[in-house]
Design an enzyme around this catalytic site. Structure first.
Site, PDB file in Angstrom:
ATOM      1  N   SER A 167       0.510   8.900  -3.354  1.00 42.57           N
ATOM      2  CA  SER A 167       1.635   9.429  -2.567  1.00 42.57           C
ATOM      3  C   SER A 167       2.756   9.935  -3.458  1.00 42.57           C
ATOM      4  O   SER A 167       2.970   9.420  -4.563  1.00 42.57           O
ATOM      5  CB  SER A 167       2.170   8.306  -1.682  1.00 42.57           C
ATOM      6  OG  SER A 167       3.411   8.666  -1.144  1.00 42.57           O
ATOM      7  N   TYR A 199       5.568   0.159  -0.445  1.00 43.54           N
ATOM      8  CA  TYR A 199       4.540   1.175  -0.188  1.00 43.54           C
ATOM      9  C   TYR A 199       4.262   1.948  -1.480  1.00 43.54           C
ATOM     10  O   TYR A 199       3.112   2.105  -1.894  1.00 43.54           O
ATOM     11  CB  TYR A 199       5.011   2.137   0.914  1.00 43.54           C
ATOM     12  CG  TYR A 199       4.107   3.338   1.076  1.00 43.54           C
ATOM     13  CD1 TYR A 199       2.791   3.190   1.511  1.00 43.54           C
ATOM     14  CD2 TYR A 199       4.564   4.634   0.795  1.00 43.54           C
ATOM     15  CE1 TYR A 199       1.958   4.291   1.650  1.00 43.54           C
ATOM     16  CE2 TYR A 199       3.737   5.730   0.935  1.00 43.54           C
ATOM     17  CZ  TYR A 199       2.435   5.558   1.360  1.00 43.54           C
ATOM     18  OH  TYR A 199       1.602   6.642   1.485  1.00 43.54           O
TER      19      TYR A 199
HETATM   20  N1  NAD Z   1       0.690  11.717   5.859  1.00 48.89           N
HETATM   21  C1  NAD Z   1       1.409  11.812   4.762  1.00 48.89           C
HETATM   22  O1  NAD Z   1       2.401  12.547   4.699  1.00 48.89           O
HETATM   23  C2  NAD Z   1       1.025  11.037   3.523  1.00 48.89           C
HETATM   24  C3  NAD Z   1       1.813  11.217   2.370  1.00 48.89           C
HETATM   25  C4  NAD Z   1       1.460  10.515   1.219  1.00 48.89           C
HETATM   26  C5  NAD Z   1       0.346   9.698   1.203  1.00 48.89           C
HETATM   27  N2  NAD Z   1      -0.399   9.531   2.342  1.00 48.89           N
HETATM   28  C6  NAD Z   1      -1.558   8.662   2.269  1.00 48.89           C
HETATM   29  O2  NAD Z   1      -2.672   9.387   2.788  1.00 48.89           O
HETATM   30  C7  NAD Z   1      -3.575   8.500   3.439  1.00 48.89           C
HETATM   31  C8  NAD Z   1      -3.804   8.958   4.857  1.00 48.89           C
HETATM   32  O3  NAD Z   1      -2.551   8.957   5.528  1.00 48.89           O
HETATM   33  P1  NAD Z   1      -2.378   9.365   7.051  1.00 48.89           P
HETATM   34  O4  NAD Z   1      -1.107  10.090   7.165  1.00 48.89           O
HETATM   35  O5  NAD Z   1      -3.634   9.973   7.532  1.00 48.89           O
HETATM   36  O6  NAD Z   1      -2.173   7.922   7.702  1.00 48.89           O
HETATM   37  P2  NAD Z   1      -2.822   7.283   9.015  1.00 48.89           P
HETATM   38  O7  NAD Z   1      -2.103   6.000   9.235  1.00 48.89           O
HETATM   39  O8  NAD Z   1      -2.826   8.278  10.117  1.00 48.89           O
HETATM   40  O9  NAD Z   1      -4.311   7.022   8.583  1.00 48.89           O
HETATM   41  C9  NAD Z   1      -4.752   5.868   7.950  1.00 48.89           C
HETATM   42  C10 NAD Z   1      -5.895   5.281   8.773  1.00 48.89           C
HETATM   43  O10 NAD Z   1      -6.406   4.163   8.065  1.00 48.89           O
HETATM   44  C11 NAD Z   1      -6.668   3.112   8.972  1.00 48.89           C
HETATM   45  N3  NAD Z   1      -6.528   1.856   8.230  1.00 48.89           N
HETATM   46  C12 NAD Z   1      -5.399   1.333   7.706  1.00 48.89           C
HETATM   47  N4  NAD Z   1      -5.665   0.170   7.091  1.00 48.89           N
HETATM   48  C13 NAD Z   1      -6.997  -0.039   7.219  1.00 48.89           C
HETATM   49  C14 NAD Z   1      -7.877  -1.067   6.780  1.00 48.89           C
HETATM   50  N5  NAD Z   1      -7.412  -2.141   6.129  1.00 48.89           N
HETATM   51  N6  NAD Z   1      -9.196  -0.970   7.071  1.00 48.89           N
HETATM   52  C15 NAD Z   1      -9.672   0.100   7.776  1.00 48.89           C
HETATM   53  N7  NAD Z   1      -8.881   1.108   8.212  1.00 48.89           N
HETATM   54  C16 NAD Z   1      -7.564   1.033   7.932  1.00 48.89           C
HETATM   55  C17 NAD Z   1      -5.636   3.260  10.077  1.00 48.89           C
HETATM   56  O11 NAD Z   1      -6.062   2.725  11.316  1.00 48.89           O
HETATM   57  C18 NAD Z   1      -5.447   4.780  10.147  1.00 48.89           C
HETATM   58  O12 NAD Z   1      -6.245   5.352  11.168  1.00 48.89           O
HETATM   59  C19 NAD Z   1      -2.956   7.111   3.314  1.00 48.89           C
HETATM   60  O13 NAD Z   1      -3.496   6.488   2.181  1.00 48.89           O
HETATM   61  C20 NAD Z   1      -1.483   7.403   3.105  1.00 48.89           C
HETATM   62  O14 NAD Z   1      -0.845   6.351   2.441  1.00 48.89           O
HETATM   63  C21 NAD Z   1      -0.084  10.187   3.505  1.00 48.89           C
END
Ligand code: NAD
Length: 327
Positions: free
Chosen positions: A136, A161
């Site tokens: 991130s 985080y």
């Molecule tokens: N969306 C953004 O702007 C952004 C920015 C930086 C980093 N990220 C990273 O990208 C990745 C995806 O983010 P996103 O926005 O799609 O988030 P999101 O929360 O929509 O997706 C994450 C999914 O993982 C599942 N999950 C969480 N913990 C779990 C576990 N222990 N076992 C099984 N499933 C689990 C959740 O139910 C969720 O559906 C994450 O790692 C997040 O930290 C996202």
């Protein structure tokens, strides 16, 4: 960029019912790649949105889904044992969100540290070489130098985080060093688009504007974010999966810092409604400004974001109105 992965590839996508995981899995399925999805459907935000995304994926014959938690080692072992054909892992499941990490730190340790370690260790035990995972932009903390470069020091996280994401990069490095795994970490910068996360600004603001409620504008609207459209992120993820470099970290951002006030203006314009703004101070853990230096991603991933904020918000709002049935 037109990435073609060999059809005989099988990719495990974790967090496949999440925002980015859903889009990546869908794209891979459309390309004819076999995808195995994992998600625990946790209730950090509206579970029905996760179900809607998963329903779309389930329409593909080449999709196989496991509901379970990565912190449960026996579950991770079971999935990898039952699917010896997995050649690459795209690990996108995590406890996301900066502010929630002040409220529930343990969720971050369980999903982002324990879950991450369970998965990478089982990948090693099953001889799965290629491990691509989400980091991130939060790892840059209060970095004053803009744009943020992968050569900048990221040793001062300002939220748990961010600390958990930096820890992922370190764990990945140790697995690369010890076992020769190919590990690529992708530092995503504020991703938005259709099927986006309801805890993030685009949906929070749109809901509030639509329902005539005040929106909380942190740092008096002076906050800036490098908003990156989901389609551009998908291209970057596909390229990382395709290249599977031995050990790399890449910024995936739009390389343009957008002031929150302008972002709100665009939502107002597309919803054709005015926002009522409640100006607030900056929140603990939040960073003031983000912008990705993507020179290295351009060079090694051929990464070139194409969607302007104006075009991206228009597409997002068009989905938002349809999905939430707002005329
Ligand atoms: N969306 C953004 O702007 C952004 C920015 C930086 C980093 N990220 C990273 O990208 C990745 C995806 O983010 P996103 O926005 O799609 O988030 P999101 O929360 O929509 O997706 C994450 C999914 O993982 C599942 N999950 C969480 N913990 C779990 C576990 N222990 N076992 C099984 N499933 C689990 C959740 O139910 C969720 O559906 C994450 O790692 C997040 O930290 C996202």
């Amino acid at each position: 960029m037109n990435i073609q992965l060999p059809k005989e590839t099988t990719i495990l996508v974790t967090g496949s019912a999440g925002f980015i995981g859903f889009h990546v899995a869908k794209k891979l399925l459309e390309m004819g790649i076999d995808v195995i999805g994992i998600d625990n459907f946790n209730n950090y935000y509206d579970v029905s949105l996760k179900e809607s995304r998963n329903k779309i994926l389930k329409e593909f014959d080449n999709y196989k889904f496991y509901k379970g938690d990565l912190k449960d080692l026996s579950f991770v072992k079971k999935v990898l044992n039952e699917n010896k054909n997995i050649n690459k892992i795209c690990h996108l499941a995590a406890q996301a969100g900066v502010r929630y990490s002040l409220e529930n730190p343990h969720a971050y340790i369980q999903s982002n540290i324990v879950g991450f370690t369970n998965l990478i260790d089982e990948a090693k035990n099953n001889n799965i070489q290629d491990f691509i995972y989400a980091s991130s932009s939060s790892v840059y903390g209060n970095n004053k130098k803009l744009p943020f470069s992968i050569t900048d020091n990221v040793n001062q996280p300002i939220s748990l985080y961010a600390a958990s994401k930096k820890a992922n990069e370190l764990i990945a490095h140790s697995y690369h060093h010890l076992y020769g795994m190919n590990c690529t970490g992708l530092r995503f910068f504020t991703v938005y688009g259709p099927y986006g996360r309801p805890d993030m600004a685009p949906i929070l603001f749109s809901d509030a504007i639509y329902n005539k409620q005040a929106i909380k504008v942190f740092n008096h609207g002076k906050m800036k974010r490098d908003f990156t459209y989901i389609d551009d992120i998908i291209e970057g993820v596909l390229s990382a999966l395709y290249h599977s470099y031995p050990y790399e970290i890449f910024n995936l951002g739009n390389n343009k810092s957008i002031e929150l006030n302008y972002f709100i203006e665009l939502i107002e314009k597309n919803l054709d409604k005015k926002a009522e703004k409640q100006m607030m101070d900056i929140q603990p853990g939040d960073v003031e400004n983000t912008c990705a230096d993507i020179d290295y991603s351009r060079e090694k991933l051929n990464f070139e974001p194409k969607t302007s904020i104006e075009e991206g918000i228009e597409k997002f709002i068009s989905w938002y109105k349809e999905y939430y049935k707002h005329a």
